[in-house]
Design a protein around this motif. Structure first.
Motif, PDB file in Angstrom:
ATOM      1  N   VAL A   1      -0.887  -0.415  -4.610  1.00 23.99           N
ATOM      2  CA  VAL A   1      -1.939   0.602  -4.555  1.00 23.99           C
ATOM      3  C   VAL A   1      -1.232   1.944  -4.424  1.00 23.99           C
ATOM      4  CG1 VAL A   1      -4.029   1.389  -3.422  1.00 23.99           C
ATOM      5  CG2 VAL A   1      -3.457  -1.042  -3.412  1.00 23.99           C
ATOM      6  N   ARG A   2      -1.325   2.780  -5.447  1.00 24.06           N
ATOM      7  CA  ARG A   2      -0.547   4.021  -5.489  1.00 24.06           C
ATOM      8  C   ARG A   2      -1.272   5.054  -6.326  1.00 24.06           C
ATOM      9  NH1 ARG A   2       1.564   4.244 -10.588  1.00 24.06           N
ATOM     10  NH2 ARG A   2       2.071   2.284 -11.684  1.00 24.06           N
ATOM     11  N   ARG A   3      -0.688   6.246  -6.374  1.00 19.69           N
ATOM     12  CA  ARG A   3      -1.170   7.291  -7.268  1.00 19.69           C
ATOM     13  C   ARG A   3      -0.651   7.016  -8.681  1.00 19.69           C
ATOM     14  NH1 ARG A   3      -2.391  12.428  -5.044  1.00 19.69           N
ATOM     15  NH2 ARG A   3      -3.126  12.195  -2.905  1.00 19.69           N
ATOM     16  N   ALA A   4      -1.435   7.431  -9.656  1.00 22.01           N
ATOM     17  CA  ALA A   4      -0.981   7.307 -11.037  1.00 22.01           C
ATOM     18  C   ALA A   4       0.188   8.254 -11.283  1.00 22.01           C
ATOM     19  CB  ALA A   4      -2.119   7.617 -11.989  1.00 22.01           C
TER      20      ALA A   4
ATOM     21  N   LEU B   1      -6.171   7.460  -7.966  1.00 21.32           N
ATOM     22  CA  LEU B   1      -5.647   6.297  -7.263  1.00 21.32           C
ATOM     23  C   LEU B   1      -5.815   5.076  -8.152  1.00 21.32           C
ATOM     24  CD1 LEU B   1      -4.535   5.429  -4.410  1.00 21.32           C
ATOM     25  CD2 LEU B   1      -6.896   4.793  -3.860  1.00 21.32           C
ATOM     26  N   VAL B   2      -4.733   4.293  -8.311  1.00 25.75           N
ATOM     27  CA  VAL B   2      -4.783   3.140  -9.199  1.00 25.75           C
ATOM     28  C   VAL B   2      -4.312   1.882  -8.468  1.00 25.75           C
ATOM     29  CG1 VAL B   2      -4.422   4.517 -11.278  1.00 25.75           C
ATOM     30  CG2 VAL B   2      -2.451   3.520 -10.110  1.00 25.75           C
ATOM     31  N   ILE B   3      -4.738   0.754  -9.004  1.00 24.11           N
ATOM     32  CA  ILE B   3      -4.183  -0.552  -8.634  1.00 24.11           C
ATOM     33  C   ILE B   3      -3.196  -0.908  -9.745  1.00 24.11           C
ATOM     34  CG2 ILE B   3      -4.708  -2.919  -7.989  1.00 24.11           C
ATOM     35  CD1 ILE B   3      -6.089  -0.774  -6.266  1.00 24.11           C
ATOM     36  N   ALA B   4      -1.965  -1.226  -9.371  1.00 23.12           N
ATOM     37  CA  ALA B   4      -0.927  -1.527 -10.355  1.00 23.12           C
ATOM     38  C   ALA B   4      -0.254  -2.842  -9.994  1.00 23.12           C
ATOM     39  CB  ALA B   4       0.108  -0.400 -10.395  1.00 23.12           C
ATOM     40  N   ASP B   5       0.345  -3.475 -11.007  1.00 25.65           N
ATOM     41  CA  ASP B   5       1.226  -4.605 -10.723  1.00 25.65           C
ATOM     42  C   ASP B   5       2.653  -4.053 -10.681  1.00 25.65           C
ATOM     43  OD1 ASP B   5       1.843  -4.169 -13.373  1.00 25.65           O
ATOM     44  OD2 ASP B   5       0.841  -5.965 -14.117  1.00 25.65           O
ATOM     45  N   ARG B   6       3.646  -4.838 -10.930  1.00 28.11           N
ATOM     46  CA  ARG B   6       5.030  -4.342 -10.858  1.00 28.11           C
ATOM     47  C   ARG B   6       5.338  -3.341 -11.973  1.00 28.11           C
ATOM     48  NH1 ARG B   6       8.138  -6.805  -7.166  1.00 28.11           N
ATOM     49  NH2 ARG B   6       7.593  -8.903  -6.475  1.00 28.11           N
ATOM     50  N   ASP B   7       4.611  -3.412 -13.103  1.00 26.28           N
ATOM     51  CA  ASP B   7       4.985  -2.634 -14.272  1.00 26.28           C
ATOM     52  C   ASP B   7       4.035  -1.503 -14.639  1.00 26.28           C
ATOM     53  OD1 ASP B   7       7.097  -4.425 -14.513  1.00 26.28           O
ATOM     54  OD2 ASP B   7       5.938  -5.763 -15.824  1.00 26.28           O
ATOM     55  N   ARG B   8       2.720  -1.675 -14.401  1.00 29.40           N
ATOM     56  CA  ARG B   8       1.756  -0.742 -14.987  1.00 29.40           C
ATOM     57  C   ARG B   8       0.468  -0.725 -14.156  1.00 29.40           C
ATOM     58  NH1 ARG B   8       0.827  -5.739 -16.580  1.00 29.40           N
ATOM     59  NH2 ARG B   8      -1.124  -6.358 -17.612  1.00 29.40           N
TER      60      ARG B   8
ATOM     61  N   LEU C   1       0.865  -1.182   0.000  1.00 35.42           N
ATOM     62  CA  LEU C   1       0.000   0.000   0.000  1.00 35.42           C
ATOM     63  C   LEU C   1       0.901   1.231   0.000  1.00 35.42           C
ATOM     64  CD1 LEU C   1      -2.717  -1.056   2.622  1.00 35.42           C
ATOM     65  CD2 LEU C   1      -2.653  -1.501   0.169  1.00 35.42           C
ATOM     66  N   GLU C   2       1.226   1.728  -1.167  1.00 41.09           N
ATOM     67  CA  GLU C   2       2.091   2.889  -1.261  1.00 41.09           C
ATOM     68  C   GLU C   2       1.357   4.170  -0.879  1.00 41.09           C
ATOM     69  OE1 GLU C   2       3.996   3.118  -5.041  1.00 41.09           O
ATOM     70  OE2 GLU C   2       4.706   1.031  -4.990  1.00 41.09           O
ATOM     71  N   ASP C   3       0.053   4.232  -1.136  1.00 42.62           N
ATOM     72  CA  ASP C   3      -0.773   5.370  -0.712  1.00 42.62           C
ATOM     73  C   ASP C   3      -1.704   4.875   0.388  1.00 42.62           C
ATOM     74  OD1 ASP C   3      -2.412   7.528  -0.354  1.00 42.62           O
ATOM     75  OD2 ASP C   3      -2.838   7.863  -2.458  1.00 42.62           O
TER      76      ASP C   3
ATOM     77  N   ALA D   1      -8.718   2.558  -9.016  1.00 43.70           N
ATOM     78  CA  ALA D   1      -9.168   2.083  -7.707  1.00 43.70           C
ATOM     79  C   ALA D   1     -10.598   2.532  -7.427  1.00 43.70           C
ATOM     80  CB  ALA D   1      -8.230   2.602  -6.626  1.00 43.70           C
ATOM     81  N   GLY D   2     -11.458   1.577  -7.119  1.00 41.60           N
ATOM     82  CA  GLY D   2     -12.824   1.864  -6.731  1.00 41.60           C
ATOM     83  C   GLY D   2     -13.744   2.241  -7.853  1.00 41.60           C
ATOM     84  N   VAL D   3     -13.254   2.257  -9.104  1.00 42.59           N
ATOM     85  CA  VAL D   3     -14.082   2.725 -10.219  1.00 42.59           C
ATOM     86  C   VAL D   3     -14.265   1.632 -11.265  1.00 42.59           C
ATOM     87  CG1 VAL D   3     -14.378   4.491 -11.985  1.00 42.59           C
ATOM     88  CG2 VAL D   3     -13.284   5.087  -9.820  1.00 42.59           C
ATOM     89  N   MET D   4     -13.171   1.223 -11.929  1.00 41.60           N
ATOM     90  CA  MET D   4     -13.292   0.235 -13.011  1.00 41.60           C
ATOM     91  C   MET D   4     -11.946  -0.449 -13.232  1.00 41.60           C
ATOM     92  SD  MET D   4     -14.619   0.755 -16.973  1.00 41.60           S
ATOM     93  CE  MET D   4     -16.318   1.099 -16.493  1.00 41.60           C
ATOM     94  N   GLY D   5     -12.004  -1.724 -13.569  1.00 43.89           N
ATOM     95  CA  GLY D   5     -10.798  -2.487 -13.849  1.00 43.89           C
ATOM     96  C   GLY D   5     -10.270  -2.223 -15.244  1.00 43.89           C
TER      97      GLY D   5
END
Length: 829
Positions: free
Chosen positions: A293-296, A317-324, A222-224, A329-333
């Motif tokens: 979990v971090r900011r874009a 706020l975005v959900i990211a893997d190691r690369d992208r 959880l970076e943010d 977050a909370g809106v759409m995948g």
């Protein structure tokens, strides 16, 4: 929020009818907009199995079918092209009545007896499909043998009653069946069902997901932590993605959702049941695999599930893997990690996101989803583990070979449940009823608040009630439980204080009453308009469109600037009413026009580079009254041939309105500007200032609003009009009789009534009681270039009766003044 009552009754044992449940919810602040019935009942329609299909001997397009009805074999003549042996179908037996009113009877078709009817989806009003017989395999979930002979109602399900409930913004806990179930349970005295109790239990410890879990951990950071203080990630293996069973698709259809596949459908099911959004990623498509979990970051882009490529900003706020990034977050995948039929390994996400971050991200991207609607308001921070457990329970039913992979939960230290003290005296003061602490405790416990007895009560707020933060919120809960309709009326305690209205408020009230008295309807229109509308209506009044107030982040091109005057909104409303068949449009609005002050540009240009303004610069708000008229002269006349409203009608309304506003001697002067019809517009002024404009709008301007009918408009400036208002003049009627004279003059055609009236009044002096123009004539018999204007005059002395000689002297002075000042002469009889 749609609330299916059968789903509600899986959680709450309540015997009340739909109307009683709707009334109870409405009385407690959840307005029920309507009660809908989904589906139908099908008496004497059963599940049949086609045993054999034979060609009809006397018709090429018909077949003879042997059908097992469960009570024996029947022969049915069928014309559907898709019927085949082994097919499980709806069979309407003899005596059945279909939804369209068709009664099934034993009949002979082309020489062959038919003992029933095989039904399509459209004949059963399940859908518009009429291409062939309805195949019930999708409804039976593999149980075809056991279903034969059963009533169709048992397979498709009985009709569903659904309540359409309006959820207040501050009650996100009610955006789920369980949340509304709490309200119904508290209102009607129901109780949780036997299955609901274990489901509502909040799991603790490592077995929160249920079942065995592999010990290795999933990489989660959880970076943010402010934007996402809690995140549960659970990997799943051996998942078979495919169509959902009928019970699941039926549940989703009852709340207006389309079935996609079993995994996505179960996440949606949990969302509508518990109010907790979930999301499933294809684990094999995650780089790492890991979750961040971090900011874009600047320049990052994401293709969302709707297929659109979106540019992200640092506010999102975005959900990211190691690369992208892989989801907003909370809106759409994201489309890159979407679950498909080829997916076998999934990662389930269950999180709590900060409502402000989700709201900013959704608005920045122009996205609104069922998930964002809940996260923006505030999801129950304690429901996460129960939601994961419920998801795994349901997925295990449709994917029995599923196993748990690695899982990880991150929780930032969070405060415990809020505790608030409630005094009985505070309840008495706000509600107006004597409420003891014991009664208050009973009411709060119905809503599952934790209560410690005493005075004050010590109340523990459940995690799902994010709207309860202060003592008065608890008082409101007590009031809701008692019933708002039980609260007595009470006089407002002011302590002797009172407020006075300003001169502007008094003037606005008088202007509104005067407009309403003339048959106009008050309109409230938006202050935000398009730049085109603002500029076109600004030219009508000679306003400087260079002082437009622009919105920094307009929602649309139709709402990009603040209006300079109320006419754009009134013209929109006029066009809408005319399109809807409202023939006579009579609208007015009282509101401000917005513009930057004239000195703003000079101050801005003279300010040194980099210097800041000493104080915030705000637009000027000029209060105005605007009105529009269109259509026939009389709104409710039965004469279809009546004339449309014209300039004289409109001017008469404006003049009588100004008279009631007590404007002292308004002056009507010719006025021309772009947007007015030539020769049919005027400005209204007093001796000191201009107070408004009135006239017919040009057809070129009206076409911009798609209006074809003539429209007459008036705009009055309230501040100058307030200065022109005269106090009410009161005078006693004279004791002595007035003397009446009628005078007619030939005057130049360019002379106006206002000009002549002033000349006559000045010459008559103080004994002139009244002057009224009663005739204007310019036909045969008048000198060239002249017209006749006739006036009725009254003279009166308050102290005695005027003599004939005195009246004649006044009359002679008036005639001489007209000759000298206007170039006219007395018209001889």
């Amino acid at each position: 929020m749609k609330l299916p009552l059968s789903w509600l009754r899986e959680w709450v044992e309540v015997e009340a009818a739909a109307e009683d449940i709707a009334t109870a919810l409405t009385h407690r602040g959840f307005y029920v907009e309507g009660i809908e019935s989904h589906g139908r009942s099908y008496p004497r329609v059963v599940v049949g199995r086609v045993l054999e299909v034979m060609r009809h001997p006397n018709a090429d397009r018909l077949t003879l079918c042997r059908v097992d009805s469960g009570a024996g074999e029947v022969r049915v003549v069928c014309g559907a092209p898709n019927v085949r042996a082994g097919m499980v179908v709806p069979l309407a037996t003899v005596g059945a009545t279909l939804p369209g009113g068709t009664v099934i009877r034993k009949s002979t078709i082309r020489g062959e007896e038919s003992q029933g009817m095989l039904c399509s989806a459209r004949e059963l009003e399940l859908s518009d499909d009429h291409e062939g017989i309805l195949d019930l395999a999708a409804y039976l979930d593999g149980g075809a043998e056991a279903a034969v002979g059963k009533p169709l109602d048992d397979v498709i399900g009985p009709p569903e009653t659904v309540l359409e409930v309006e959820i207040p913004f501050n009650r996100p806990d009610a955006l789920g069946v369980v949340g509304l179930g709490r309200e119904v349970r508290a209102a009607l005295g129901g109780r949780w069902t036997e299955r609901a109790g274990p489901r509502l239990a909040r799991p603790q410890g490592e077995d929160a997901g249920g079942g065995a879990r592999r010990k290795e951990e999933f990489d989660l950071e959880l970076e943010d932590q402010e934007g996402c203080p809690r995140y549960i990630a659970q990997a799943l293996e051996g998942v078979a993605v495919g169509p959902s069973p009928r019970w699941l698709t039926r549940r989703l259809e009852s709340v207006g959702q389309r079935a996609i596949n079993n995994v996505v459908d179960i996440t949606n099911f949990v969302l509508f049941e518990l109010g907790q959004p979930l999301h499933a990623f294809d684990l094999d498509r995650l780089s790492g695999p890991a979750i961040r979990v971090r900011r874009a970051r600047a320049g990052e882009k994401l293709t969302t599930l709707d297929g659109k490529r979106r540019e992200l900003t640092g506010e999102i706020l975005v959900i990211a893997d190691r690369d992208r990034p892989v989801a907003v977050a909370g809106v759409m995948g994201g489309a890159d990690t979407e679950v498909s039929e080829s997916s076998t390994r999934l990662l389930l996400e269950c999180a709590w996101f900060d409502p402000r971050r989700v709201r900013r991200g959704a608005r920045a991207l122009g996205l609104a989803t069922e998930a964002s609607k809940r996260f923006e308001r505030g999801v129950d921070p304690g429901i996460g583990r129960a939601a994961v457990k419920r998801f795994l329970e349901l997925l295990g039913q449709v994917c029995p070979r599923m196993t748990l992979g690695p899982g990880r939960e991150r929780v930032v230290a969070a405060p415990g449940p809020p505790r608030i003290e409630l005094r009985s005296s505070r309840c008495r003061r706000l509600i107006g009823l004597p409420v003891s602490t014991a009664e208050a405790a009973e009411h709060l416990e119905r809503f599952e608040f934790g209560v410690q007895p005493g005075d004050p009560l010590r109340v523990t707020v459940p995690s799902w009630r994010v709207d309860v933060t202060i003592e008065d919120d608890l008082v409101e809960e007590v009031a809701r439980s008692i019933g708002y309709d039980m609260i007595p009326e009470a006089a407002l305690e002011t302590g002797g204080a009172y407020a006075t209205r300003s001169a502007r408020e008094i003037l606005v009230g008088r202007a509104r009453r005067a407009m309403l008295a003339r048959g106009l309807t008050e309109a409230w229109t938006s202050s935000m308009v398009s730049e085109r509308e603002a500029r076109e209506t600004a030219r009508l009044l000679g306003q400087d469109d260079g002082r437009l107030v622009r919105l920094q982040n307009p929602m649309s091109r139709e709402s990009e600037v603040l209006r300079l005057n109320p006419l754009p909104g009134l013209l929109r409303a006029c066009a809408h009413n005319l399109r809807q068949g409202i023939g006579a449009v009579r609208l007015f609005e009282i509101g401000p026009g917005f513009s930057w002050p004239a000195e703003r540009e000079a101050a801005t240009s003279s300010r040194p580079a980099g210097a800041r303004a000493a104080r915030a610069e705000l637009p000027v708000e000029a209060p105005m009254v605007a009105a529009v008229l269109a259509g026939p002269r009389y709104a409710h006349a039965h004469d279809a041939s009546q004339q449309p409203v014209d300039f004289d009608d409109a001017k008469g309304i404006w003049e009588s309105w100004l008279e009631e506003m007590r404007v002292d001697s308004p002056i009507w002067r010719p006025y021309s500007a772009n947007g007015w019809k030539p020769g049919a517009s005027a400005e209204v002024a007093t001796a000191t200032s201009r107070i408004g404009w009135a006239g017919a709008l040009s057809q070129a301007l009206l076409r911009s609003w798609e209006i074809e009918a003539p429209v007459y408009a008036m705009v009055a400036l309230l501040d100058p009009l307030r200065d022109a208002v005269a106090g009410p003049a009161v005078s006693l009627p004279g004791r002595f009789p007035p003397v009446r004279r009628d005078l007619a003059f030939f005057v130049p055609e360019t002379a106006t009534h206002l000009e002549l009236e002033r000349v006559l009044a000045a010459a008559a002096g103080e004994w002139l009681g009244s002057i009224e123009l009663f005739d204007v004539y310019a036909g045969p018999g008048t000198p060239t270039g002249m017209k006749s204007m006739a006036y009725a005059l009254q003279f009166q002395n308050p102290e005695r009766t005027l003599t004939e000689a005195e009246v004649q002297a006044i009359q002679d002075r008036m005639v001489s003044a007209v000759v000298k000042s206007c170039g006219g002469r007395l018209r001889e009889r």
